[in-house]
Design an enzyme around this catalytic site. Structure first.
Site, PDB file in Angstrom:
ATOM      1  N   ASP A   1       0.864  -1.176   0.000  1.00 57.49           N
ATOM      2  CA  ASP A   1       0.000   0.000   0.000  1.00 57.49           C
ATOM      3  C   ASP A   1       0.904   1.231   0.000  1.00 57.49           C
ATOM      4  O   ASP A   1       1.842   1.319   0.804  1.00 57.49           O
ATOM      5  CB  ASP A   1      -0.860  -0.013   1.271  1.00 57.49           C
ATOM      6  CG  ASP A   1      -2.257   0.547   1.060  1.00 57.49           C
ATOM      7  OD1 ASP A   1      -2.374   1.535   0.323  1.00 57.49           O
ATOM      8  OD2 ASP A   1      -3.208   0.005   1.633  1.00 57.49           O
ATOM      9  N   ASP A  27      -3.276   4.441  -2.389  1.00 53.39           N
ATOM     10  CA  ASP A  27      -4.332   4.879  -1.488  1.00 53.39           C
ATOM     11  C   ASP A  27      -4.856   6.256  -1.873  1.00 53.39           C
ATOM     12  O   ASP A  27      -4.085   7.164  -2.200  1.00 53.39           O
ATOM     13  CB  ASP A  27      -3.774   4.923  -0.065  1.00 53.39           C
ATOM     14  CG  ASP A  27      -4.772   5.441   0.935  1.00 53.39           C
ATOM     15  OD1 ASP A  27      -5.737   4.722   1.218  1.00 53.39           O
ATOM     16  OD2 ASP A  27      -4.590   6.574   1.428  1.00 53.39           O
ATOM     17  N   GLU A  29      -7.015   2.920  -5.686  1.00 56.95           N
ATOM     18  CA  GLU A  29      -8.244   3.014  -4.901  1.00 56.95           C
ATOM     19  C   GLU A  29      -9.086   4.110  -5.545  1.00 56.95           C
ATOM     20  O   GLU A  29      -8.908   5.294  -5.277  1.00 56.95           O
ATOM     21  CB  GLU A  29      -7.948   3.351  -3.442  1.00 56.95           C
ATOM     22  CG  GLU A  29      -9.213   3.366  -2.598  1.00 56.95           C
ATOM     23  CD  GLU A  29      -8.994   3.944  -1.219  1.00 56.95           C
ATOM     24  OE1 GLU A  29      -9.749   3.581  -0.307  1.00 56.95           O
ATOM     25  OE2 GLU A  29      -8.078   4.773  -1.053  1.00 56.95           O
ATOM     26  N   HIS A  52     -10.991  -3.055   3.655  1.00 49.50           N
ATOM     27  CA  HIS A  52     -10.864  -2.665   5.055  1.00 49.50           C
ATOM     28  C   HIS A  52     -11.636  -1.405   5.409  1.00 49.50           C
ATOM     29  O   HIS A  52     -11.625  -0.990   6.571  1.00 49.50           O
ATOM     30  CB  HIS A  52      -9.380  -2.458   5.394  1.00 49.50           C
ATOM     31  CG  HIS A  52      -8.753  -1.318   4.645  1.00 49.50           C
ATOM     32  ND1 HIS A  52      -8.339  -1.428   3.336  1.00 49.50           N
ATOM     33  CD2 HIS A  52      -8.490  -0.051   5.005  1.00 49.50           C
ATOM     34  CE1 HIS A  52      -7.842  -0.275   2.935  1.00 49.50           C
ATOM     35  NE2 HIS A  52      -7.924   0.580   3.933  1.00 49.50           N
ATOM     36  N   ASP A  53     -12.285  -0.781   4.453  1.00 43.70           N
ATOM     37  CA  ASP A  53     -13.017   0.459   4.702  1.00 43.70           C
ATOM     38  C   ASP A  53     -14.530   0.301   4.666  1.00 43.70           C
ATOM     39  O   ASP A  53     -15.248   1.278   4.864  1.00 43.70           O
ATOM     40  CB  ASP A  53     -12.638   1.520   3.651  1.00 43.70           C
ATOM     41  CG  ASP A  53     -11.295   2.164   3.939  1.00 43.70           C
ATOM     42  OD1 ASP A  53     -10.939   2.283   5.121  1.00 43.70           O
ATOM     43  OD2 ASP A  53     -10.602   2.540   2.983  1.00 43.70           O
TER      44      ASP A  53
END
Length: 585
Positions: free
Chosen positions: A132, A238, A300, A363-364
């Site tokens: 990431d 990200d 993302e 994860h969000d």
């Protein structure tokens, strides 16, 4: 990093499009493309939240050696690459997305030596490691920001976004505009030492870098090269659309109403997805392309439609991201055959032949178990989503525990919340802790094989005694074994690995059906997914895909009544998944 306000944005976009999607004219995806052995075009990528995967030293927090310890499991599952959420040194205000050093490992996760060992051991198992990379902002404890904030004349002053503000009541300066932090409040933080404000799209401890300064790009590319030289296979980027802000600092339009933080809803046209970011991505792609091994850039990218998604590939030039995440398919949050048919067809036909990347969990976001489940047929629905993810013509992105049916375990008290946005937004916004609980390896109390510590950074979900790797491996009908079989089919069946895709029965509002068309001399594969709680009769016409054969052999199904199906005229039980092989004559 795209916090739950992004979640809300994505959901709003999806709901707004739902009414239109059913009206869309579906264009059949093309016939089988030429075989391309580029690894990421066939990959199953598995996201690991390192705090939550495996604790190797008994401190209650997952670490790099824990990931290495579980590589055999990932190999047996069929994973081609792992994406590790940030494991760099960080004050952990946002659990690693506030980075204080881009070229090291946080001590709670291990050392550079541990990382190198992980890459080496993963390579032995044909698993690549993707990191990431947080490019939009640093931690306020990063040496660059400390220098930048020290004085107006510091050499790194222009590495971040500073402004003197405008006159306010009593002669005090106030922020220059109405821009908001996604954690709540103004996106501008005042620094008395230099009598100026710095901009932070996210938490105040995450100051935004000034990407209009070429020195910033050079430094960040250098940090990326540090890890590329250590053998990483690429990056997940990200919050990548947020790199640039409007240089005129214009107020963002007010939409009306308030968000979970109590702030006015704004249209983020001046702080998100500005065109300047594409130049950075093109240069980044060129930099990464100098490395051997088909290194990959994943973005993302929460975007409103497929036309915007195509821009992140670079359109017809295909010179930007290889794999921008298509959230439009996986986050519709409603089982609707018309919507899925339209959206999958769009990404098949409207991105200039680029490779789709589908994702249903990360994860969000609340896990797909809750977003799509009805509380009664959740296992069948989870198998249906897995079938769609792993049999469409797309690279597949999974999130740890997705293959088990891990649930979202949202804290019931604000005192238990670790996620900063959950603390500031409670009770409307309860944070993302629920989808980040420790991996459930076995039924051992109290930590499900995740840790030997009496307490873990987040508590293990209460259903760990039945939902865990050990238990599901022993059950041939488990969700875990369903995933393993799908991934094996994806790898070994030419139609699923390399074939084209044609939608069938396109007026059916209840069942999503399609053919994966095979190269000459190989079996075509047909898929039918019942997205309703009622039995559905189907009679698929394979001639719509140019296939003259009619006999089929069932390869996979979650319904025993379908195991003996020999034609595409069948009745699908509620939420049934059926995959058949077209027989050659």
């Amino acid at each position: 990093m795209n916090f739950k306000i992004f979640r809300t944005f994505a959901l709003a976009v999806s709901l707004a499009a739902t009414g239109l999607a059913a009206q869309t004219t579906v264009v059949a995806s093309g016939s089988a493309p030429a075989i391309d052995n580029t690894w990421w075009k066939h990959a199953v990528i598995y996201e690991i939240y390192p705090r939550s995967f495996q604790d190797s030293n008994g401190d209650g927090i997952g670490d790099l050696n824990g990931i290495t310890q579980r590589l055999d499991y990932l190999q047996a599952l069929g994973v081609d690459a792992i994406w590790i959420s940030p494991m760099y040194p960080s004050p952990q205000v946002d659990f690693g997305y506030d980075i204080s050093d881009y070229e090291n490992v946080d001590p709670q996760y291990g050392t550079l030596k541990d990382f190198d060992r992980l890459v080496e051991e993963a390579k032995k198992r044909n698993i690549r490691v993707i990191l990431d990379m947080v490019l939009n902002h640093t931690s306020d404890k990063h040496k660059w920001f400390i220098e930048s904030a020290s004085s107006r004349t510091n050499a790194k002053r222009d590495w971040y976004v500073w402004n003197d503000g405008k006159p306010g009541p009593n002669g005090k300066s106030v922020p220059p505009n109405n821009w908001e932090s996604l954690f709540g409040g103004s996106a501008w933080e005042y620094m008395p030492q230099t009598k100026s404000f710095y901009y932070h799209k996210f938490y105040k401890q995450q100051p935004d870098l000034n990407w209009s300064n070429p020195a910033v790009e050079k430094a960040m590319f250098g940090s990326m090269q540090f890890w590329l030289n250590r053998g990483v296979a690429g990056y997940r980027l990200d919050a990548i659309p947020t790199l640039f802000e409007d240089p005129q600092l214009r107020d963002e339009p007010v939409l009306g109403g308030t968000n979970a933080q109590g702030d006015p809803n704004l249209n983020h046209i001046y702080t998100d997805n500005l065109p300047e970011v594409h130049g950075v991505i093109r240069r980044m792609r060129a930099m990464v392309a100098k490395y051997p091994g088909d290194r990959v850039l994943i973005g993302e990218t929460y975007l409103p439609n497929t036309a915007e998604l195509d821009k992140w590939y670079g359109g017809a030039k295909k010179d930007e991201l290889q794999l921008p995440m298509d959230m439009i398919v996986g986050f519709s949050n409603k089982l609707d055959a018309n919507v899925f048919r339209a959206r999958i067809s769009e990404v098949e036909t409207q991105v200039h032949g680029s490779q789709p990347l589908l994702v249903f969990d990360n994860h969000d976001n609340i896990r797909s178990w809750e977003r799509y489940g009805d509380g009664v047929h959740n296992v069948a629905i989870a198998k249906l989503l897995a079938a769609m993810l792993l049999t469409t013509r797309a690279t597949a992105l999974m999130y740890y525990g997705e293959e088990l049916g891990m649930v979202t375990s949202t804290p019931s008290r604000v005192e238990d919340v670790k996620d900063p946005i959950g603390r500031t937004g409670w009770p409307k916004e309860k944070g993302r802790d629920g989808e980040r609980t420790p991996m459930q390896w076995d039924a051992s109390a109290p930590q499900a094989g995740f840790s030997t510590s009496a307490t873990t950074w987040l508590p293990v979900a209460s259903n760990y005694k039945t939902v865990n790797v050990q238990t599901e491996l022993a059950d041939p009908n488990s969700l875990l074994n369903w995933h393993k079989q799908l991934i094996e089919m994806r790898r070994k069946r030419d139609a699923v690995r390399d074939g084209g895709m044609v939608m069938l029965d396109t007026s059916n509002p209840s069942v999503l059906s399609y053919v994966r068309t095979a190269p000459a001399g190989h079996h075509n594969i047909v898929v039918a997914l019942n997205m309703t709680g009622q039995p559905q009769k189907i009679a698929l016409n394979l001639k719509e895909a140019g296939i003259q054969q009619t006999a089929v052999k069932t390869l996979m199904t979650n319904e025993p009544s379908l195991m003996g199906a020999t034609s595409t005229s069948i009745t699908l039980p509620p939420f049934a998944s059926w995959i058949g092989e077209v027989q050659m004559q």
